[in-house]
Design a protein around this motif. Structure first.
Motif, PDB file in Angstrom:
ATOM      1  N   GLY A  72       0.804  -1.213   0.000  1.00 20.88           N
ATOM      2  CA  GLY A  72       0.000   0.000   0.000  1.00 20.88           C
ATOM      3  C   GLY A  72       0.837   1.262   0.000  1.00 20.88           C
ATOM      4  N   ALA A  73       2.021   1.188   0.612  1.00 25.67           N
ATOM      5  CA  ALA A  73       2.898   2.365   0.682  1.00 25.67           C
ATOM      6  C   ALA A  73       3.721   2.552  -0.582  1.00 25.67           C
ATOM      7  N   PHE A  74       3.709   1.559  -1.471  1.00 18.17           N
ATOM      8  CA  PHE A  74       4.574   1.618  -2.655  1.00 18.17           C
ATOM      9  C   PHE A  74       4.285   2.826  -3.535  1.00 18.17           C
ATOM     10  N   GLU A  75       3.029   3.128  -3.774  1.00 21.08           N
ATOM     11  CA  GLU A  75       2.693   4.264  -4.638  1.00 21.08           C
ATOM     12  C   GLU A  75       3.260   5.567  -4.080  1.00 21.08           C
ATOM     13  N   THR A  76       3.235   5.701  -2.747  1.00 22.10           N
ATOM     14  CA  THR A  76       3.778   6.916  -2.118  1.00 22.10           C
ATOM     15  C   THR A  76       5.271   7.047  -2.371  1.00 22.10           C
ATOM     16  N   GLY A 106      13.070   3.823  -4.907  1.00 22.37           N
ATOM     17  CA  GLY A 106      11.628   4.030  -4.858  1.00 22.37           C
ATOM     18  C   GLY A 106      10.806   2.806  -4.534  1.00 22.37           C
ATOM     19  N   ASN A 107      11.425   1.805  -3.905  1.00 28.20           N
ATOM     20  CA  ASN A 107      10.712   0.600  -3.507  1.00 28.20           C
ATOM     21  C   ASN A 107      10.397   0.623  -2.015  1.00 28.20           C
ATOM     22  N   THR A 108       9.524  -0.272  -1.586  1.00 28.49           N
ATOM     23  CA  THR A 108       9.333  -0.532  -0.165  1.00 28.49           C
ATOM     24  C   THR A 108      10.025  -1.840   0.173  1.00 28.49           C
ATOM     25  N   VAL A 109      10.283  -2.065   1.462  1.00 30.98           N
ATOM     26  CA  VAL A 109      11.114  -3.210   1.836  1.00 30.98           C
ATOM     27  C   VAL A 109      10.640  -3.825   3.148  1.00 30.98           C
ATOM     28  N   ILE A 110      10.716  -5.145   3.195  1.00 28.65           N
ATOM     29  CA  ILE A 110      10.415  -5.894   4.417  1.00 28.65           C
ATOM     30  C   ILE A 110      11.652  -6.709   4.777  1.00 28.65           C
ATOM     31  N   VAL A 111      12.147  -6.528   5.984  1.00 24.68           N
ATOM     32  CA  VAL A 111      13.328  -7.257   6.438  1.00 24.68           C
ATOM     33  C   VAL A 111      12.914  -8.375   7.376  1.00 24.68           C
TER      34      VAL A 111
END
Length: 477
Positions: A50-54, A169-174
């Motif tokens: 959901g945060a990717f577009e931002t 410009g990506n989101t990330v999960i660690v």
């Protein structure tokens, strides 16, 4: 002031299970660690998606500024962050402080590269029917990136995945190592304080297999970047489908010291001892196999043993400590078994080779046969092999006789020999007149054979986290 407890409390509200996170040196509980399950990982993926577009639509200069501010926040909290690393990873504080410094630099490199992601102009009229068109390429972020990280550099190996992801410009999960999750959380807090939207970076601690499978199966996750063991890396690659994958796997770094360096042995030995025993040898590119020309082998070996025996074993939080406990008891037992296996095959222990608390005394082996486990596998501990060779050609053959191919080093004043060996070594990085343990955070970093797939190093990681798009403009139509 950076804190990890508020994020732990947030995680605890969404899961009923927890376990003690224990200091490997003192065996004391550092924190109560929530154990996340499939549901928590799925929620993190949904929020990151959901945060990717931002993040995708955030101007490059804003992402760059966030990364730069985060580097400053981390620098301002250097001592506390280093102590956290020392406590959860049993890393001597001198190396933990260095890791924070490197992380600050990696964030700054990421900040710079966020402003430099450039495409190219394509001359369409190079094709017979291409006249009348201008064309160019650009790079677009891919979406959610899943990062699975190891215990040995719980901050800098995390930022090598997180920094490039955000820069592009990506989101990330660690999914951090189960033994060292706190450093990844502190990095997240620094980035959030710097202005990163909270859902752009999640830390989800828990069992690797359980949470890794969720990342692999999710259609929203567009890339997996993993640092760890070859068996797990192979499993990830075989199950990743069409996801992008970067794998940084095992290694067994080799070093050659030529007779032409006889007048520089003091400096070389100092570098080699550091490269072999820094953080107890629990480094992917730790110097493990050393081949020394027979003309200087006795002198080199005597000096190396002296250097190894001068290292101080102690508390990770003591600034004088060079060597301490390994990450866990099974690591100690494994190394003791491998040392015994080498001895049974004819190897000689020149120093060390025995348990010290929950660690291993700095160990030097010689006359180790090719079939010994310690010769073939990654020791990931303070154990070094010194074997003598009659020539650089013999050294090259021995150095390449490995299933791994991440990094190698050589010392030689013979330019032709140095160039020939550099071209002949089957590794991703060759360091001439340096030990293979050397890494700068902006350089390309990737392995061959069982050592991995794809490249890290900020700029190079970014190019594996984007899609290339070509746009052609027909101005004659």
């Amino acid at each position: 002031m950076l804190q990890y407890q508020p994020y732990l409390d947030q995680l605890a509200n969404n899961t009923t299970e927890s376990q003690a996170l224990v200091n490997p040196h003192t065996k004391e509980e550092i924190a109560r660690m929530p154990i996340c399950k499939e549901e928590q990982m799925e929620n993190a993926i949904k929020q990151a998606d959901g945060a990717f577009e931002t993040i995708k639509n955030m101007p490059a200069h804003e992402r760059s500024d966030i990364l730069n501010r985060a580097s400053e926040i981390l620098h301002d909290n250097k001592q506390m962050v280093a102590e956290t690393i020392a406590q959860e990873a049993a890393k001597p504080i001198k190396y933990a402080l260095s890791e924070v410094d490197r992380t600050v630099q990696t964030l700054k490199f990421s900040s710079i590269e966020a402003r430099k992601l450039e495409g190219e102009s394509i001359p369409m009229d190079a094709a017979p029917n291409g006249a009348g068109r201008d064309a160019y390429t650009l790079f677009e972020p891919i979406g959610v990136i899943g990062a699975i990280t190891p215990f040995n550099f719980p901050l800098n190996l995390v930022v090598h995945k997180v920094g490039p992801a955000i820069a592009s410009g990506n989101t990330v999960i660690v999914k951090p190592a189960e033994k060292t999750p706190l450093s990844a959380i502190l990095l997240r807090e620094a980035l959030v304080q710097a202005g990163l939207p909270e859902d752009a970076y999640h830390v989800v601690p828990g069992e690797g297999k359980v949470l890794g499978d969720v990342l692999l199966k999710s259609d929203a996750v567009q890339k997996i970047t993993f640092t760890g063991s070859p068996p797990v890396g192979r499993e990830i690659k075989s199950n990743a489908g069409l996801k992008k994958v970067t794998l940084e796997l095992g290694n067994n770094s080799a070093l050659y010291v030529d007779k032409s360096m006889n007048d520089r042995l003091d400096d070389i030995v100092s570098k080699a001892v550091h490269g072999s025993y820094a953080y107890n040898g629990q480094v992917c590119i730790s110097t493990q196999r050393i081949y020394v020309h027979e003309d200087i082998a006795d002198t080199f070996t005597d000096q190396f043993i002296k250097g190894a025996e001068q290292l101080t074993f102690g508390d990770p939080l003591d600034e004088e400590t060079d060597i301490c406990n390994l990450i866990d008891k099974p690591s100690q037992q494994r190394l003791l078994e491998w040392i015994e296996d080498a001895k049974q095959q004819g190897a000689k222990v020149l120093t060390g080779g025995e348990a010290k608390d929950d660690g291993i005394a700095p160990t030097v082996l010689t006359n180790v046969p090719e079939g010994a486990k310690i010769m073939k596998e990654e020791a990931f501990g303070p154990v070094v092999i010194i074997n003598r060779v009659a020539s650089g050609d013999e050294a090259l053959k021995a150095m390449n006789n490995s299933q791994y191919g991440l990094s190698a080093g050589l010392f030689s004043n013979d330019m032709k020999q140095a160039i020939d060996m550099a071209h002949g070594l089957e590794v991703g990085q060759v360091l001439v007149n340096d030990v293979p343990t050397l890494r700068f955070d902006h350089m390309p970093y990737g392995g061959r054979k069982q050592s991995g797939y794809g490249y890290e190093g900020v700029k190079y990681a970014i190019h594996e986290m984007v899609n290339r798009k070509m746009i052609s403009l027909n101005y004659t139509f």
